[in-house]
Motif scaffolding. Structure first.
Motif, PDB file in Angstrom:
ATOM      1  N   THR A 157     122.774  52.970  28.903  1.00 45.55           N
ATOM      2  CA  THR A 157     122.168  52.383  27.694  1.00 45.55           C
ATOM      3  C   THR A 157     121.220  51.246  28.054  1.00 45.55           C
ATOM      4  OG1 THR A 157     124.126  51.009  27.396  1.00 45.55           O
ATOM      5  CG2 THR A 157     124.025  53.055  26.143  1.00 45.55           C
ATOM      6  N   VAL A 158     121.612  50.402  28.977  1.00 45.63           N
ATOM      7  CA  VAL A 158     120.718  49.307  29.332  1.00 45.63           C
ATOM      8  C   VAL A 158     119.509  49.834  30.103  1.00 45.63           C
ATOM      9  CG1 VAL A 158     121.780  48.609  31.518  1.00 45.63           C
ATOM     10  CG2 VAL A 158     120.624  46.900  30.111  1.00 45.63           C
ATOM     11  N   GLN A 159     119.685  50.942  30.786  1.00 43.88           N
ATOM     12  CA  GLN A 159     118.519  51.517  31.478  1.00 43.88           C
ATOM     13  C   GLN A 159     117.506  52.080  30.477  1.00 43.88           C
ATOM     14  OE1 GLN A 159     118.176  50.218  34.238  1.00 43.88           O
ATOM     15  NE2 GLN A 159     118.829  51.547  35.943  1.00 43.88           N
ATOM     16  N   ASP A 160     117.978  52.528  29.331  1.00 46.28           N
ATOM     17  CA  ASP A 160     117.034  52.911  28.265  1.00 46.28           C
ATOM     18  C   ASP A 160     116.166  51.709  27.891  1.00 46.28           C
ATOM     19  OD1 ASP A 160     118.069  55.450  28.151  1.00 46.28           O
ATOM     20  OD2 ASP A 160     119.217  55.141  26.302  1.00 46.28           O
ATOM     21  N   LEU A 161     116.848  50.575  27.724  1.00 46.91           N
ATOM     22  CA  LEU A 161     116.141  49.341  27.372  1.00 46.91           C
ATOM     23  C   LEU A 161     115.131  48.980  28.464  1.00 46.91           C
ATOM     24  CD1 LEU A 161     116.270  46.840  25.349  1.00 46.91           C
ATOM     25  CD2 LEU A 161     117.851  45.817  27.004  1.00 46.91           C
ATOM     26  N   MET A 162     115.531  49.113  29.710  1.00 54.81           N
ATOM     27  CA  MET A 162     114.640  48.749  30.810  1.00 54.81           C
ATOM     28  C   MET A 162     113.433  49.684  30.853  1.00 54.81           C
ATOM     29  SD  MET A 162     116.092  46.078  31.904  1.00 54.81           S
ATOM     30  CE  MET A 162     115.082  45.699  33.323  1.00 54.81           C
ATOM     31  N   ALA A 163     113.690  50.983  30.680  1.00 53.20           N
ATOM     32  CA  ALA A 163     112.589  51.950  30.730  1.00 53.20           C
ATOM     33  C   ALA A 163     111.580  51.675  29.612  1.00 53.20           C
ATOM     34  CB  ALA A 163     113.145  53.374  30.615  1.00 53.20           C
ATOM     35  N   GLN A 164     112.104  51.365  28.449  1.00 59.15           N
ATOM     36  CA  GLN A 164     111.267  51.048  27.299  1.00 59.15           C
ATOM     37  C   GLN A 164     110.431  49.784  27.576  1.00 59.15           C
ATOM     38  OE1 GLN A 164     113.491  49.726  23.792  1.00 59.15           O
ATOM     39  NE2 GLN A 164     112.805  51.623  22.782  1.00 59.15           N
ATOM     40  N   ALA A 165     111.103  48.776  28.128  1.00 56.86           N
ATOM     41  CA  ALA A 165     110.414  47.514  28.414  1.00 56.86           C
ATOM     42  C   ALA A 165     109.297  47.732  29.443  1.00 56.86           C
ATOM     43  CB  ALA A 165     111.412  46.473  28.927  1.00 56.86           C
ATOM     44  N   MET A 166     109.523  48.614  30.390  1.00 56.10           N
ATOM     45  CA  MET A 166     108.494  48.888  31.400  1.00 56.10           C
ATOM     46  C   MET A 166     107.346  49.685  30.788  1.00 56.10           C
ATOM     47  SD  MET A 166     110.901  49.824  34.668  1.00 56.10           S
ATOM     48  CE  MET A 166     112.156  48.688  35.272  1.00 56.10           C
ATOM     49  N   ALA A 167     107.695  50.663  29.980  1.00 52.52           N
ATOM     50  CA  ALA A 167     106.656  51.496  29.352  1.00 52.52           C
ATOM     51  C   ALA A 167     105.759  50.651  28.461  1.00 52.52           C
ATOM     52  CB  ALA A 167     107.302  52.628  28.547  1.00 52.52           C
ATOM     53  N   ARG A 168     106.370  49.725  27.717  1.00 49.19           N
ATOM     54  CA  ARG A 168     105.586  48.850  26.830  1.00 49.19           C
ATOM     55  C   ARG A 168     104.600  47.995  27.608  1.00 49.19           C
ATOM     56  NH1 ARG A 168     110.185  46.655  22.873  1.00 49.19           N
ATOM     57  NH2 ARG A 168     110.295  48.473  21.499  1.00 49.19           N
ATOM     58  N   ARG A 169     104.910  47.752  28.856  1.00 48.56           N
ATOM     59  CA  ARG A 169     104.017  46.937  29.696  1.00 48.56           C
ATOM     60  C   ARG A 169     102.960  47.789  30.383  1.00 48.56           C
ATOM     61  NH1 ARG A 169     108.627  44.148  29.050  1.00 48.56           N
ATOM     62  NH2 ARG A 169     108.552  41.863  29.251  1.00 48.56           N
ATOM     63  N   GLY A 170     102.940  49.070  30.060  1.00 50.63           N
ATOM     64  CA  GLY A 170     101.932  49.933  30.654  1.00 50.63           C
ATOM     65  C   GLY A 170     102.272  50.409  32.049  1.00 50.63           C
ATOM     66  N   LEU A 171     103.502  50.159  32.481  1.00 48.90           N
ATOM     67  CA  LEU A 171     103.919  50.667  33.792  1.00 48.90           C
ATOM     68  C   LEU A 171     104.241  52.153  33.665  1.00 48.90           C
ATOM     69  CD1 LEU A 171     106.362  47.737  34.709  1.00 48.90           C
ATOM     70  CD2 LEU A 171     103.955  47.991  35.387  1.00 48.90           C
ATOM     71  N   SER A 172     104.023  52.886  34.734  1.00 52.37           N
ATOM     72  CA  SER A 172     104.485  54.282  34.724  1.00 52.37           C
ATOM     73  C   SER A 172     105.966  54.262  35.074  1.00 52.37           C
ATOM     74  CB  SER A 172     103.686  55.115  35.720  1.00 52.37           C
ATOM     75  OG  SER A 172     103.922  54.651  37.021  1.00 52.37           O
ATOM     76  N   VAL A 173     106.736  54.973  34.294  1.00 59.55           N
ATOM     77  CA  VAL A 173     108.192  54.862  34.402  1.00 59.55           C
ATOM     78  C   VAL A 173     108.783  56.102  35.061  1.00 59.55           C
ATOM     79  CG1 VAL A 173     110.349  54.620  33.128  1.00 59.55           C
ATOM     80  CG2 VAL A 173     108.310  53.338  32.397  1.00 59.55           C
ATOM     81  N   ASP A 174     109.561  55.875  36.090  1.00 60.42           N
ATOM     82  CA  ASP A 174     110.272  56.947  36.791  1.00 60.42           C
ATOM     83  C   ASP A 174     111.758  56.717  36.541  1.00 60.42           C
ATOM     84  OD1 ASP A 174     111.096  58.936  38.527  1.00 60.42           O
ATOM     85  OD2 ASP A 174     110.667  57.773  40.358  1.00 60.42           O
ATOM     86  N   ARG A 175     112.406  57.704  35.928  1.00 60.39           N
ATOM     87  CA  ARG A 175     113.843  57.556  35.647  1.00 60.39           C
ATOM     88  C   ARG A 175     114.550  58.782  36.184  1.00 60.39           C
ATOM     89  NH1 ARG A 175     116.466  56.006  29.875  1.00 60.39           N
ATOM     90  NH2 ARG A 175     114.680  57.143  29.072  1.00 60.39           N
ATOM     91  N   TRP A 176     115.546  58.600  37.019  1.00 56.81           N
ATOM     92  CA  TRP A 176     116.271  59.753  37.569  1.00 56.81           C
ATOM     93  C   TRP A 176     117.725  59.399  37.818  1.00 56.81           C
ATOM     94  CZ3 TRP A 176     113.856  56.198  40.477  1.00 56.81           C
ATOM     95  CH2 TRP A 176     114.451  55.806  41.693  1.00 56.81           C
TER      96      TRP A 176
END
Lengths: 436, 436
Positions: free
Chosen positions: A47-66
């Protein structure tokens, strides 16, 4: 300066960056609280990784989640055994910044998202996953170790951007699982191919350079008893597995003093007061008060000095257990089993990192108005993976935390603010900046 | 002899009764296996109690089934604390025989239906709740302790009936819960008003008269630590709750030798080799190998001699714990807590039971062709409730069991057959018989 033109940041840029950290700090605290509210215990990191991925995406970072897969990493150096744990929710998240043009040195910010259990939640002043602000402190499990530092990496990036710049080299923001038990989260980042010229791990060991960290081994000792009725089996004596396990423990405990004595010869740890801790972290045995227990298990964490060979250390542990068993007729006939159930980590000394150290020292001096000091720690961090297996300096420098792994864990927000500034300046200086 | 005419059974009747036990023995074994297949661990007694109620109803007994209620019994002498346990499935079952006319002495057969946990099920030769026959042995958790004896009470009754008789006095067949942890099941039978001139408890202590049994206290010692990071809180030492609990244990253990030494003055136990056992039955502590543990708990069973005052013994236990705590600065400042979580049982000596003993001795002699011997035991049974709180002799005499509370628990079916015969003869002789 025109857009895309890469520069080393001058004093004005630096001031703009640190001012942006201040400006965004309320938001940074609020985001850290959000992270703390997600109880990212082992097995519950998603659940917290969802938050982290979202926070990174909002900053325009390309997000890799695995999802970390044991099969991908099990033959790599640094892998630690996975026992009684599922990786079903063990998702790593990495956000990547790519500059318009690569002009500077690349960087990995790495922090772990997993937290340890809450000790006794009833003994906390307020519930461990309800982050509480009190003066300069934020309380909460994981607030210090290490969500504040991890959040700080994203807000350091924000500060550059708010000042009108982006890093002039690739930057990977790694939010990893499994640091508290194996390190396999960071190992999986290596396996996935992430590389950089420097790694920066803002563990809450304080705003000082960690010159070295110890290694760790986790092991269990399994003891089988001869269960009987507690009245002595009506007519037999039996063997109490708990008491037999207690017979084994003093020999293991004695390793602490023996191994600390070896520090005298160690180039880095000879002045550390007590680098090696042997911690009996868990015990279990028996199932019914009137049964002579059938089984007992000791779970132990030992530290090892950098340079110690883990195979040698394992042999010492096993010898110690078997030597204790030999001194008891029942145990001699029913030898205990040693099982490695987590950390299998070498110690690490930061070396050949003069460039990175100099950049960190300069940033630190800008923020604190004082020279950077260095320390060696009796803890371990994921920085070792970069140094030992990737030939990349792994810097550890972070905020101040009290009661990590304890009750009322808390992080000093003044230090979080200052460390975020240092990280932002490091980012700007190490990578260079490009005008957005 | 005409129907309803009450008699003392003559030799022909006795032979008919024991012949009926033999005739029904295959069915008795099969029924005992059915009982063993129901895993009547604490909290799961209800399914086998359905079987018991059905078995009693089929025999024409009036069946009383009720849920044990702590509120009904909590102020009675002999009550034991109920901690971390629900009585939602704690049903007692009592089947009652009423004769045409009361001519003899009334009787309670009492046996417990609850069983203890299986130690390590993987170490059993075959699964603990799949009763296995091998030669004269039936294997299974609870096979010996004490489903075989309890089944035997119903088949003793069957033997009379198959010979054409019924008991000439009321007989209550009690199948009770909670013997292994509190005794509150039998206490609830007392509270419900069951009374008789004698009680007979076929615990698997062998075909001998139990002259005396010890009392029991269960207690836990709760120790709070000062949890920290295993590296010593980065900079603090903490207090390991497990190691602090281990500091307490030797003083408790020492009670065993001290209390056994007191047997020299005991009228009944002076010749018993080792009546008092202090059993560290369970231990738990910690939750994470790299946390200094926040809490640890020891669960201990101690035995006490008949005549010992439980309040005095509790004081000795608590003094011992606090004395150990005083010898450690941390524990002196953070004293452990003692909690009583189960058995709170006085010891019991069978006295003023000459009539019942004579009837038992005669039945035993008929079956075994040898005199009844007597013994004192380092175990406890529910017989105490009848003797101590109801002025009713509580006889304990039963089959032979190996590995009670252990692995591969088994009961000797030859002894089950013989003891069933003795019980049938006791039933006939004590109650008298009426022709059906």
């Amino acid at each position: 300066m025109t857009k895309g033109h890469d520069v080393m940041p001058d004093e004005d840029v630096k001031q703009a960056i640190t001012a942006a950290v201040d400006r965004n700090f309320d938001a940074q605290v609020a985001f850290t609280q959000k992270m703390v509210r997600c109880p990212s215990l082992r097995g519950q990191e998603h659940t917290v990784q969802d938050l982290m991925a979202q926070a990174m995406a909002r900053r325009g970072l390309s997000v890799d989640r695995w999802k970390v897969d044991v099969n991908d990493i099990k033959d790599m150096p640094g892998f630690a055994p996975v026992v009684d744990a599922s990786y079903d929710n063990a998702w790593n998240v990495v956000g990547t910044w790519e500059p318009e043009k690569i002009a500077g040195r690349s960087l990995i910010f790495n922090g772990h998202i997993d937290v340890v259990p809450c000790s006794d939640p009833d003994r906390w002043t307020t519930p461990p996953f309800e982050p509480r602000l009190d003066g300069k402190w934020m309380y909460g499990r994981g607030a210090g170790d290490m969500k504040a530092g991890l959040a700080g990496t994203l807000f350091a990036f924000d500060a550059l951007r708010d000042a009108g710049y982006g890093p002039a080299a690739p930057v990977h923001f790694q939010s990893v699982v499994e640091e508290e038990c194996t390190g396999n989260g960071t190992l999986a980042c290596l396996q996935r191919g992430y590389r950089a010229d420097c790694a920066f791990v803002p563990e809450p060991l304080g705003p000082q350079l960690m010159r070295a960290e110890i290694g760790l081994i986790w092991f269990r000792v399994h003891v089988d008893g001869d269960p009987q009725h507690a009245s002595a089996g009506f007519n037999q004596v039996g063997a109490n597995a708990i008491e037999k396990a207690l017979h084994i423990w003093p020999g293991i405990k004695a390793l602490e003093a023996e191994w600390n004595a070896r520090k005298a010869d160690h180039p880095v740890y000879r002045n550390h007061p007590h680098p090696i801790r042997v911690n009996l972290g868990e015990i279990s045995g028996g199932e019914w008060t009137s049964n002579v227990p059938a089984a007992a298990v000791l779970s132990v964490r030992v530290a090892v000095l950098p340079g110690d060979d883990l195979a040698d250390i394992r042999r010492e542990i096993e010898d110690r257990v078997q030597r204790a068993a030999q001194s008891d007729p029942y145990l001699a006939a029913h030898p205990p089993r040693v099982e490695y159930h987590g950390h299998m980590a070498e110690g690490y000394v930061l070396e050949n990192a003069a460039e990175a150290e100099a950049v960190l020292a300069e940033g630190h001096r800008s923020v604190y108005g004082a020279d950077l000091t260095e320390e060696v720690t009796s803890a371990a961090t994921d920085a070792r993976f970069f140094g030992l297996y990737q030939n990349t300096p792994g810097l550890v420098y972070g905020p101040i935390c009290e009661q990590p792994h304890g009750i009322d864990e808390r992080v000093d927000l003044d230090s979080v603010r200052a460390v975020t500034k240092t990280m932002a300046l490091f980012l700007a200086e190490w990578c260079g900046v490009e005008r957005l």
